[in-house]
Scaffold this motif. Sequence first.
Motif, PDB file in Angstrom:
ATOM      1  N   GLN A 104     -40.955 -54.912 -25.734  1.00 18.12           N
ATOM      2  CA  GLN A 104     -40.740 -53.717 -25.105  1.00 18.12           C
ATOM      3  C   GLN A 104     -40.003 -52.664 -26.094  1.00 18.12           C
ATOM      4  O   GLN A 104     -39.319 -51.836 -25.634  1.00 18.12           O
ATOM      5  N   VAL A 105     -40.176 -52.781 -27.390  1.00 18.25           N
ATOM      6  CA  VAL A 105     -39.501 -52.202 -28.487  1.00 18.25           C
ATOM      7  C   VAL A 105     -40.526 -51.288 -28.974  1.00 18.25           C
ATOM      8  O   VAL A 105     -41.552 -51.969 -29.423  1.00 18.25           O
ATOM      9  N   VAL A 106     -40.329 -50.051 -29.264  1.00 13.67           N
ATOM     10  CA  VAL A 106     -41.456 -49.208 -30.018  1.00 13.67           C
ATOM     11  C   VAL A 106     -40.539 -48.581 -31.178  1.00 13.67           C
ATOM     12  O   VAL A 106     -39.280 -48.017 -31.130  1.00 13.67           O
ATOM     13  N   ALA A 107     -41.029 -48.736 -32.559  1.00 10.48           N
ATOM     14  CA  ALA A 107     -40.444 -48.257 -33.695  1.00 10.48           C
ATOM     15  C   ALA A 107     -41.389 -47.150 -34.276  1.00 10.48           C
ATOM     16  O   ALA A 107     -42.677 -47.474 -34.544  1.00 10.48           O
ATOM     17  N   MET A 146     -39.086 -52.656 -39.951  1.00  8.08           N
ATOM     18  CA  MET A 146     -38.714 -52.348 -38.670  1.00  8.08           C
ATOM     19  C   MET A 146     -39.792 -52.108 -37.610  1.00  8.08           C
ATOM     20  O   MET A 146     -39.689 -52.785 -36.570  1.00  8.08           O
ATOM     21  N   MET A 147     -40.879 -51.566 -38.051  1.00  8.28           N
ATOM     22  CA  MET A 147     -42.074 -51.468 -37.188  1.00  8.28           C
ATOM     23  C   MET A 147     -42.767 -52.592 -37.072  1.00  8.28           C
ATOM     24  O   MET A 147     -43.376 -53.156 -35.841  1.00  8.28           O
ATOM     25  N   ASP A 148     -42.581 -53.794 -38.060  1.00  7.78           N
ATOM     26  CA  ASP A 148     -43.524 -55.021 -37.871  1.00  7.78           C
ATOM     27  C   ASP A 148     -42.428 -55.753 -36.751  1.00  7.78           C
ATOM     28  O   ASP A 148     -43.099 -56.483 -35.882  1.00  7.78           O
ATOM     29  N   LEU A 162     -44.666 -52.387 -30.712  1.00 10.67           N
ATOM     30  CA  LEU A 162     -45.401 -51.272 -31.180  1.00 10.67           C
ATOM     31  C   LEU A 162     -44.836 -50.554 -32.481  1.00 10.67           C
ATOM     32  O   LEU A 162     -43.844 -50.064 -32.279  1.00 10.67           O
ATOM     33  N   GLY A 163     -45.323 -50.617 -33.616  1.00 11.73           N
ATOM     34  CA  GLY A 163     -44.914 -49.834 -34.706  1.00 11.73           C
ATOM     35  C   GLY A 163     -45.835 -48.588 -34.934  1.00 11.73           C
ATOM     36  O   GLY A 163     -47.103 -48.656 -34.840  1.00 11.73           O
ATOM     37  N   CYS A 188     -49.021 -50.464 -36.530  1.00 14.12           N
ATOM     38  CA  CYS A 188     -49.955 -50.951 -35.302  1.00 14.12           C
ATOM     39  C   CYS A 188     -50.638 -49.611 -35.135  1.00 14.12           C
ATOM     40  O   CYS A 188     -51.857 -49.683 -34.497  1.00 14.12           O
ATOM     41  N   ALA A 189     -50.166 -48.374 -35.028  1.00 11.46           N
ATOM     42  CA  ALA A 189     -50.852 -47.244 -34.467  1.00 11.46           C
ATOM     43  C   ALA A 189     -50.396 -46.081 -35.437  1.00 11.46           C
ATOM     44  O   ALA A 189     -49.465 -45.960 -35.988  1.00 11.46           O
TER      45      ALA A 189
END
Length: 487
Positions: free
Chosen positions: A426-429, A439-441, A445-446, A460-461
């Motif tokens: 539930q964390v988005v970077a 950090m995004m990995d 969702l990065g 990821c996006a």
Amino acid sequence: MAEGNPATAHRQPPPARPQLGGMRSSSYLQEHQQYRGPATKPEGHFGIDTVVEDLQSTTISPAKSFSPFNGVPSKDEPPRIVDGGSHDFTHPNCAAPRGQKTSKLIATLMYKANKKSTPLASSRASASNDNLPSPRLPKSDSDLPANMAPTTNFDDFPLEPRAANEPEPLDHLYGSYISPMCITSFLHLMSTFPLPPGLSEITSSHRCLDDPDHPLVVELTLSPGPAEDFLSLADLRKHELIYRFEREWNIDVALQRGSLWRRHPRLVVFDMDSTLITQEVIDLLAATLKDPPDLAQQVADITHRAMLGELEFDAAFRERVQLLKGLPVSIFEQLRPVLDVTTGVPDLIKALKRLGVKTAVLSGGFLPLTSWLASELGLDYAHANEVELDDAGRFTGEVKGRIVGKERKRELLLEIAAKEGIALSQVVAVGDGANDLLMMDAAGLGVAWNAKPRVQMEACARLNGESLMDLLYLFGFTREDLETLVE
């Protein structure tokens, strides 16, 4: 005399004329089964069967059972439009049967336009508009060079070889928006991937998240997604076919599993420079020094290479701080009015707070400006670098403690999530540089925001727009939802 005439001696009398009364029916057609009137239609027969079946109920095909329509649509009684309403009783993308789990893939298609334009089809009436180019982002480092591989890791190289030439953009043919042809092309592309064992077909549905008439954001639900054993989600995101599709239609494709956590993030972590703001703070600091004259360009070059991943961030940061030796600490206050906050950031933070989402900024810049910006925007956490100062309040050229580089950013994300009791799913970077990749990995969702090429392909996006509010579309929110959150 007649008896003696040899010409007529052997003549036979003519046969009797046929009489209609001798036939079994009054009609030749009826007799030979070529026609049957309505009165003689056998009960229980319908349609063409009445022509080919005889009076003794001998049938060529089994008789069709008949039951009155009971109001429930079926294959024989499909749904009908009644009083302007339409309802389809199919069940693609519904809840899974009890005891089973759904396997859905969510694809968010976002057109890379910097303004809304009129579809090409509606402008045909004006010949002067036929050659107008479709709106696109200006050329920048966010554009992937045609000759660059999508990854620097050979093991993760695209699963198909790159074509010699880049695909020709198609939006100028079908309109500068996400057209039905674009959606059809994407669905055809996804149908080429193998499905999980035991499944033979894929169902899909889509909805326009911003505008049904001129959609720039479309969400597609595919059930099921490609077989995980054949192609993982990480590999699918880097697949050459996806890459070419994005280039052809001038869009970004964000692929996510259709899980509950996609719609309910609890922590969103941002980079600062070139993400929450449009500038690089260290470049702004260097621009205030006039000696040597090329100092600002030196610092900007190092920054650019570090963001591309060509230089190790920690060493590059120390080198740049050395070049800033002698700057007064008051420079941070002077730069506050200069900071250009990215479009949509204030509304995005407001929306996230109303949703109960925690927010943080993890910056490779300087703590005085990062803390001030976090306070202005209402962020919950702020972490950045601290520089050493001499007795006169000037930069010594050294950095206090650990540098907030890629490893430290990842550690801080994990620390904040643990402190708040938030699962990483539930964390988005959100970031733009190579120092944001770890950090995004670590996050569920990065998201690469107008990022450098390597970051675009590893994240990821990808979002390549003007407003960071676009991030909310990845959670499944509509334009109406966005307006409600910021009103």
